[in-house]
Design a protein around this motif. Structure first.
Motif, short mmCIF file in Angstrom:
data_model
loop_
_atom_site.label_atom_id
_atom_site.label_comp_id
_atom_site.label_asym_id
_atom_site.label_seq_id
_atom_site.Cartn_x
_atom_site.Cartn_y
_atom_site.Cartn_z
N ALA A 327 -1.03 2.87 -4.29
CA ALA A 327 -1.80 1.62 -4.32
C ALA A 327 -1.43 0.75 -3.12
N GLU A 328 -0.15 0.75 -2.78
CA GLU A 328 0.30 -0.07 -1.64
C GLU A 328 -0.19 0.50 -0.30
N GLN A 329 -0.55 1.78 -0.28
CA GLN A 329 -1.04 2.39 0.97
C GLN A 329 -2.51 2.08 1.23
N SER A 330 -3.20 1.51 0.25
CA SER A 330 -4.60 1.13 0.49
C SER A 330 -4.64 0.18 1.69
N THR A 331 -5.59 0.43 2.59
CA THR A 331 -5.74 -0.50 3.72
C THR A 331 -6.44 -1.78 3.26
N ARG A 332 -6.85 -1.80 1.99
CA ARG A 332 -7.53 -2.94 1.35
C ARG A 332 -8.86 -3.25 2.02
N ARG A 333 -9.41 -2.25 2.66
CA ARG A 333 -10.70 -2.47 3.32
C ARG A 333 -11.84 -2.38 2.31
N LEU A 344 -4.73 0.77 -11.60
CA LEU A 344 -4.37 2.11 -12.05
C LEU A 344 -2.85 2.28 -12.09
N ALA A 345 -2.17 1.74 -11.09
CA ALA A 345 -0.70 1.82 -11.06
C ALA A 345 -0.10 1.08 -12.24
N ALA A 346 -0.67 -0.07 -12.58
CA ALA A 346 -0.17 -0.83 -13.73
C ALA A 346 -0.40 -0.04 -15.03
N ASP A 347 -1.54 0.66 -15.09
CA ASP A 347 -1.82 1.49 -16.27
C ASP A 347 -0.75 2.58 -16.43
N VAL A 348 -0.45 3.27 -15.32
CA VAL A 348 0.51 4.38 -15.40
C VAL A 348 1.90 3.84 -15.75
N GLU A 349 2.23 2.64 -15.23
CA GLU A 349 3.51 2.02 -15.59
C GLU A 349 3.56 1.71 -17.08
N ALA A 350 2.43 1.25 -17.62
CA ALA A 350 2.38 0.94 -19.05
C ALA A 350 2.50 2.22 -19.89
N ILE A 351 1.87 3.29 -19.40
CA ILE A 351 1.96 4.58 -20.10
C ILE A 351 3.40 5.09 -20.08
N ARG A 366 -12.04 6.16 -13.13
CA ARG A 366 -13.48 6.31 -12.92
C ARG A 366 -14.04 5.24 -11.99
N LEU A 367 -13.48 4.03 -12.11
CA LEU A 367 -13.99 2.92 -11.28
C LEU A 367 -13.59 3.07 -9.81
N VAL A 368 -12.57 3.86 -9.55
CA VAL A 368 -12.11 4.03 -8.16
C VAL A 368 -12.79 5.22 -7.49
N THR A 369 -13.03 6.27 -8.27
CA THR A 369 -13.52 7.54 -7.72
C THR A 369 -14.84 7.38 -6.96
N GLY A 370 -14.85 7.90 -5.74
CA GLY A 370 -16.08 7.94 -4.95
C GLY A 370 -16.53 6.59 -4.42
N ARG A 371 -15.68 5.57 -4.53
CA ARG A 371 -16.11 4.22 -4.12
C ARG A 371 -15.22 3.69 -3.01
N GLY A 372 -15.14 4.46 -1.93
CA GLY A 372 -14.39 4.02 -0.78
C GLY A 372 -14.86 4.72 0.47
N ALA A 373 -14.38 4.24 1.63
CA ALA A 373 -14.83 4.81 2.90
C ALA A 373 -14.01 6.03 3.32
N CYS A 374 -12.85 6.23 2.71
CA CYS A 374 -12.04 7.39 3.10
C CYS A 374 -11.62 8.15 1.86
N ALA A 375 -10.77 9.15 2.04
CA ALA A 375 -10.40 10.05 0.94
C ALA A 375 -9.29 9.48 0.07
N HIS A 376 -8.78 8.30 0.43
CA HIS A 376 -7.59 7.79 -0.29
C HIS A 376 -7.83 7.54 -1.78
#
Lengths: 419, 66
Positions: A327-333, A344-351, A366-376
């Motif tokens: 999550a921290e590696q996102s360029t936030r673009r 998502l990171a908070a979810d996994v921490e809660a799990i 699901r909300l993240v998948t396919g909704r960005g400019a790169c493969a991240h």
């Protein structure tokens, strides 16, 4: 045959070796291969195939990119826009923290990589080769190695910012063009408009090393090992709960069990293949390390990072830590990645804390998948989904008892440490 | 491939005008970013699509093959 040699030039990893006959790693440890003469003594003279000959050779050997996407090199060369002044880019920007094989090649056997780039450049009429790296020490080794090459005027070593995303091809082109190292919004193919707007062949350092080998031995000998659909060898960076972490050259199709034996892996609860954009797999020794062998798991070799997750660590804590790092590696673009991955990171921490069910994470995945400019974002989601699936029993244990009495032993390394 | 509504994610700031103009086709996620139901884009008139594309203050919405 398993050969593992200690090599002082590599700070990380500790060993460089092969399962089966060494090809790319041949001579490393026995000679200083940064010297061009020593390199030629080990590998022999370099032929220069023409464009048609090269394309036929690449097709026959099915040489695919070794940076993660696995795109056939022949297709990239065939797709080069005619006209212009073509450029070759060697992608040595290994942003993946679990991968060290490209840096190892560039430092320990640089001329094999440079040979492959020279062959590609010669065949397509390029007179400009950029070698992109993030590590100043690697850049220094390359500049020194170039001094002894007759074709040195073609080459330019470029240092780019060391980020996870910069290794992505189009982001690297942006960085080489002097723009910020951010993924571009519109899909522009490097083969059409790459470095300086010129048609560009960009591939990973290992891909070019494989080409340096292929040009010498030909497709038939190249294909003598590996599988019928994936001939040859591939470099892995192996880490985690193993006694001998390092870079290993294996034949495609080598079973996971043989790899585990070669690196002296302890009992493992899971194996991550393909690094932090990769896939968690059950630690099944019968799984074949090849595209075909990994496809049933929705996995690929990625950039060849393999991490054994031992039994004495909390797999969910490791998953949560790396998810936060991703999550921290996102360029936030792109918004869905900038906001979705931290959620998502908070979810996994809660799990991992036993406070949530995996369904929570799936909603954000699901909300993240396919909704960005790169493969991240998609790579991060693949990592999280497969991790939660392989660790399903652990998820149940954590939900019932709030934990598993084990802590994060750091089998998945991350630059930020374990906190 | 038929023409689709596309978002340049590097430009989109989640202003939400597209979702307001095409409420049957575009919803917003919990952060305000558009979720497009491509199967419903076909029910929108060409004029409505063009209006939504033109209304995006970030020039992030496009309609086309790529």
């Amino acid at each position: 045959m398993i050969g593992l040699s200690e090599h002082p030039a590599a700070t990380r990893p500790s060993t460089i070796g092969s399962i089966g006959r060494p090809r790319l790693v041949r001579g490393i440890g026995a000679a200083d291969l940064t010297a061009y003469a020593a390199h030629l003594a080990v590998h022999g003279p370099l032929p220069q195939p023409g464009r048609a000959e090269l394309l036929a050779m690449l097709d026959a050997a099915a040489l695919s990119g070794r940076g993660g996407a696995g795109f056939p090199l022949a297709n990239k060369i065939a797709a080069l826009r005619p006209g212009g002044r073509p450029v070759v880019v060697v992608n040595g920007a290994e942003g993946e923290p679990a991968s060290a094989k490209d840096g190892t090649l560039l430092r320990c056997t640089p001329h094999l990589v440079l040979d492959g780039a020279a062959v590609a450049a010669g065949a397509v009429g390029a007179r400009r080769v950029l070698v992109a790296v993030t590590d100043p020490a690697t850049a220094a080794v390359l500049r020194m190695s170039l001094n002894s090459r007759p074709d040195r005027s073609w080459f330019e070593v470029r240092e780019v910012a060391d980020t996870f995303i910069v290794g992505e091809a189009r982001t690297l082109i942006e960085a080489l063009n002097g723009a910020a190292a951010l993924p571009p919004g519109r899909r522009v193919l490097p083969t059409d408009r790459g470095v300086g707007g010129q048609p560009t062949v960009l591939s990973n350092a290992e891909t070019f090393a494989q080409l340096g080998l292929l040009a010498r031995i030909g497709a038939r000998e190249f294909s003598a090992v590996g599988t019928p659909t994936e001939p040859g060898t591939v470099l892995l960076t192996v880490s985690g709960a193993v006694a001998k972490p390092g870079v290993l050259e294996i034949n495609y199709g080598t079973p996971l069990g043989a790899l585990a034996a070669a690196v002296d892996a302890g009992p493992s609860q899971a194996v991550v293949v393909g690094g932090y954009h990769g896939t968690w797999l059950p630690a099944d020794p019968a799984i074949e390390l090849s595209r075909a062998g990994l496809a049933p798991f929705g996995a690929t070799m990625g950039a060849g990072a393999v991490i054994f997750v031992g039994e004495h660590t909390c797999g969910l804590a490791e998953l949560a830590r790396v998810t936060r790092w991703l999550a921290e590696q996102s360029t936030r673009r792109c918004g869905p990645c900038a906001f979705g991955l931290p959620a998502l990171a908070a979810d996994v921490e809660a799990i991992a804390a036993g406070r949530a069910d995996p369904a929570v994470a799936e909603r954000h995945a699901r909300l993240v998948t396919g909704r960005g400019a790169c493969a991240h974002p998609d790579g991060a989601v693949r990592f999280v989904r497969s991790g939660l699936a392989v660790l399903a029993d652990e998820v149940g244990t954590h939900r019932a008892y709030g934990g598993c009495r084990r802590s994060d032993a750091g089998h998945l390394s991350s630059p930020g440490g374990l906190e | 491939m038929s023409a689709q509504l596309r978002i340049d994610w590097t430009r989109c700031d989640g202003h939400g005008l597209c979702a307001a103009l095409l409420p049957r086709t575009i919803k917003q996620d919990e952060w305000g970013y558009p979720i497009i139901d491509q199967t419903r884009a076909g029910i929108e008139s060409a004029a409505a699509l063009k209006r939504a594309v033109g209304a995006c203050p970030a020039l992030a919405l496009r309609f086309g093959d790529h």
